[in-house]
Scaffold this motif. Sequence first.
Motif, PDB file in Angstrom:
ATOM      1  N   VAL A 152       0.921  -1.078   0.070  1.00 14.07           N
ATOM      2  CA  VAL A 152      -0.123   0.036   0.062  1.00 14.07           C
ATOM      3  C   VAL A 152       0.937   1.358   0.033  1.00 14.07           C
ATOM      4  O   VAL A 152       1.771   1.343   0.991  1.00 14.07           O
ATOM      5  CB  VAL A 152      -0.759   0.105   1.207  1.00 14.07           C
ATOM      6  CG1 VAL A 152      -1.763   1.128   1.301  1.00 14.07           C
ATOM      7  CG2 VAL A 152      -1.644  -1.264   1.227  1.00 14.07           C
ATOM      8  N   SER A 169       1.418   6.220  -6.191  1.00 14.74           N
ATOM      9  CA  SER A 169       0.352   5.519  -5.594  1.00 14.74           C
ATOM     10  C   SER A 169      -0.473   5.109  -6.869  1.00 14.74           C
ATOM     11  O   SER A 169      -0.216   5.510  -7.841  1.00 14.74           O
ATOM     12  CB  SER A 169      -0.555   6.611  -4.836  1.00 14.74           C
ATOM     13  OG  SER A 169      -0.952   7.710  -5.639  1.00 14.74           O
ATOM     14  N   GLN A 170      -1.444   4.307  -6.539  1.00 11.93           N
ATOM     15  CA  GLN A 170      -2.239   3.689  -7.814  1.00 11.93           C
ATOM     16  C   GLN A 170      -3.072   5.000  -8.351  1.00 11.93           C
ATOM     17  O   GLN A 170      -3.309   4.737  -9.518  1.00 11.93           O
ATOM     18  CB  GLN A 170      -3.003   2.516  -7.222  1.00 11.93           C
ATOM     19  CG  GLN A 170      -3.663   1.804  -8.001  1.00 11.93           C
ATOM     20  CD  GLN A 170      -4.778   0.687  -7.575  1.00 11.93           C
ATOM     21  OE1 GLN A 170      -5.438   0.714  -6.621  1.00 11.93           O
ATOM     22  NE2 GLN A 170      -4.727  -0.459  -8.300  1.00 11.93           N
ATOM     23  N   GLU A 212      -5.774  -0.946  -4.328  1.00 13.44           N
ATOM     24  CA  GLU A 212      -5.159  -0.935  -3.021  1.00 13.44           C
ATOM     25  C   GLU A 212      -6.169  -0.125  -2.073  1.00 13.44           C
ATOM     26  O   GLU A 212      -6.316   1.238  -2.166  1.00 13.44           O
ATOM     27  CB  GLU A 212      -3.863   0.312  -3.424  1.00 13.44           C
ATOM     28  CG  GLU A 212      -2.937  -0.714  -4.370  1.00 13.44           C
ATOM     29  CD  GLU A 212      -1.882   0.120  -4.753  1.00 13.44           C
ATOM     30  OE1 GLU A 212      -1.594   1.386  -4.135  1.00 13.44           O
ATOM     31  OE2 GLU A 212      -0.806  -0.408  -5.551  1.00 13.44           O
ATOM     32  N   MET A 213      -6.149  -0.594  -1.037  1.00 13.38           N
ATOM     33  CA  MET A 213      -7.245  -0.151   0.072  1.00 13.38           C
ATOM     34  C   MET A 213      -6.502  -0.257   1.423  1.00 13.38           C
ATOM     35  O   MET A 213      -5.534  -1.199   1.748  1.00 13.38           O
ATOM     36  CB  MET A 213      -8.502  -0.660   0.311  1.00 13.38           C
ATOM     37  CG  MET A 213      -9.119  -0.642  -1.051  1.00 13.38           C
ATOM     38  SD  MET A 213     -10.860  -1.560  -0.962  1.00 13.38           S
ATOM     39  CE  MET A 213     -10.204  -3.291  -0.992  1.00 13.38           C
ATOM     40  N   ASN A 214      -6.656   0.958   2.255  1.00 14.54           N
ATOM     41  CA  ASN A 214      -6.349   0.884   3.641  1.00 14.54           C
ATOM     42  C   ASN A 214      -7.147   1.521   4.424  1.00 14.54           C
ATOM     43  O   ASN A 214      -7.827   2.575   4.248  1.00 14.54           O
ATOM     44  CB  ASN A 214      -4.841   1.744   3.691  1.00 14.54           C
ATOM     45  CG  ASN A 214      -4.054   1.414   4.806  1.00 14.54           C
ATOM     46  OD1 ASN A 214      -4.383   1.098   6.031  1.00 14.54           O
ATOM     47  ND2 ASN A 214      -2.733   1.233   4.544  1.00 14.54           N
ATOM     48  N   GLY A 274      -7.477   4.572  -0.646  1.00 15.83           N
ATOM     49  CA  GLY A 274      -7.406   3.930  -1.803  1.00 15.83           C
ATOM     50  C   GLY A 274      -8.780   3.826  -2.761  1.00 15.83           C
ATOM     51  O   GLY A 274      -8.436   3.533  -3.773  1.00 15.83           O
ATOM     52  N   CYS A 286      -9.605  -2.123 -11.951  1.00 12.31           N
ATOM     53  CA  CYS A 286      -9.305  -2.610 -10.453  1.00 12.31           C
ATOM     54  C   CYS A 286     -10.095  -3.955 -10.113  1.00 12.31           C
ATOM     55  O   CYS A 286     -11.400  -3.960 -10.477  1.00 12.31           O
ATOM     56  CB  CYS A 286      -9.425  -1.497  -9.432  1.00 12.31           C
ATOM     57  SG  CYS A 286      -8.473  -0.133  -9.693  1.00 12.31           S
TER      58      CYS A 286
END
Length: 452
Positions: A17, A24-25, A136-138, A154, A401
């Motif tokens: 992440v 970043s994505q 991508e997640m957080n 994300g 995604c």
Amino acid sequence: MFAKTNRKDLFKSPPTVFTDKLISQEARRSKALEEQKRRRAQKFESSRQLDAFADLNLGNSDDDGDLEDEPEIIREGVSGFVQMVSQPVETQSLSSDVHNHETVQSGKRRGKPRRKRIKAKPSKWADKCMYAELLEMNEEAHLWDSQSGDVIDGLPRDLEAAWVAVAPVPTGKRCLAVTHQSAGIVGTSPNTTLRSRVLGKMLLPRFPSSLPPLTVLDCILDVNWRDNGIIHVLDVLKWKGQDVGDCETPFRFWWRDTRLAELTKPPLPSGNFLFTAPSTTADASSQNAGSLSNIPTSERERYRFPYPTSFVPIPYHTDTTLTSLSSFVIPMARSAREISVDIPVHVSPSEFTSHDMTIDGAHDSMVSRSTTSVVARVDSDGLLLYVSHASYEEGTSPLSCWIPNKAITGHPELPGISEGHDSPLDVFQRLVQRHTMKNLHVVLGLQESMDI
């Protein structure tokens, strides 16, 4: 970062992440979208063929005709003939040197000549599918943007306005369905091949389908296609030779559904393809030789499709608002899909008369005409998100995604991943609910300020 392992294990493994905006994505997605826009503009300019008109002129004017034509005088010295005189001498010396060099080399070569290893040329269909990145997640609360006050969790900032959701994504094998020109009748003459996603190799021999020639579809071969004959259509690259991949995502999905609905229903495979028992491993069959006797007759004589016959489009959703995602899209990504398919019914040989059995093809024709409609259950593998303004892009791309609905195991060291408990779809649902509550608080705050 985790150590590199098998490619199949890394299929749903999340990347690190990134908290840096430069890598970043979101930043890579914006860069990829800008690159697509540049290539699209360049292709449009080249199609106008402006360079062909750059050297055109109106010709000589009428005033130029009054000028007297002067003879052209060629001025050339003798330096150009020097090379012609010295050329035979150099050629003779060079030829003698080459002859001596070949004599020395021939003396050194003793033994059998070595065979050169000819590398197989990669298939032109290799890595042609648009492969989605894992979103991508957080959920960590300290990742705040000091300038805008938004959480860097994300989720795309334009999720509600510039994305298209595809759900439920079926479980199966990603492949390309490619059709070719055939001399026979469409639907009966073999005209379709399936190509693997990575190497572009043939997954099945060429089989008949109702697809038009020169068509390329991005598909998912159902995990139980032998039982239901289903191949799921995810996207379309070409249709009858027309390049559709350069179009935007909503148009491609609309084109896919419209054109597939117009196809005629293909005939089921003939009775030449036998009814076989459910597939079992060699060890299990050797150990349990008499186990098939306990299986009901309907199971032992179940029809097995030799090739997929039903091209079924995967549902897509252009409404990606937070409310729609929470109440409709995410529940669909968790649930299985039921599809009605036609399956041939097995006819026992005792039901045929001796006269029917003497006629060639009588048994096959009766089996092919005896069909029944059943409901096939297709399990969901998750949710796909596409940038609506993006065109189809070959290879792995951040413009699409992937959010699986199963927990990711084997990498507990990654941030934001709970080992063995929560799936990425669970995390995505919580983040969507968090954004919904945040927007609700903002609306309530504006109302209170207006009342004051």
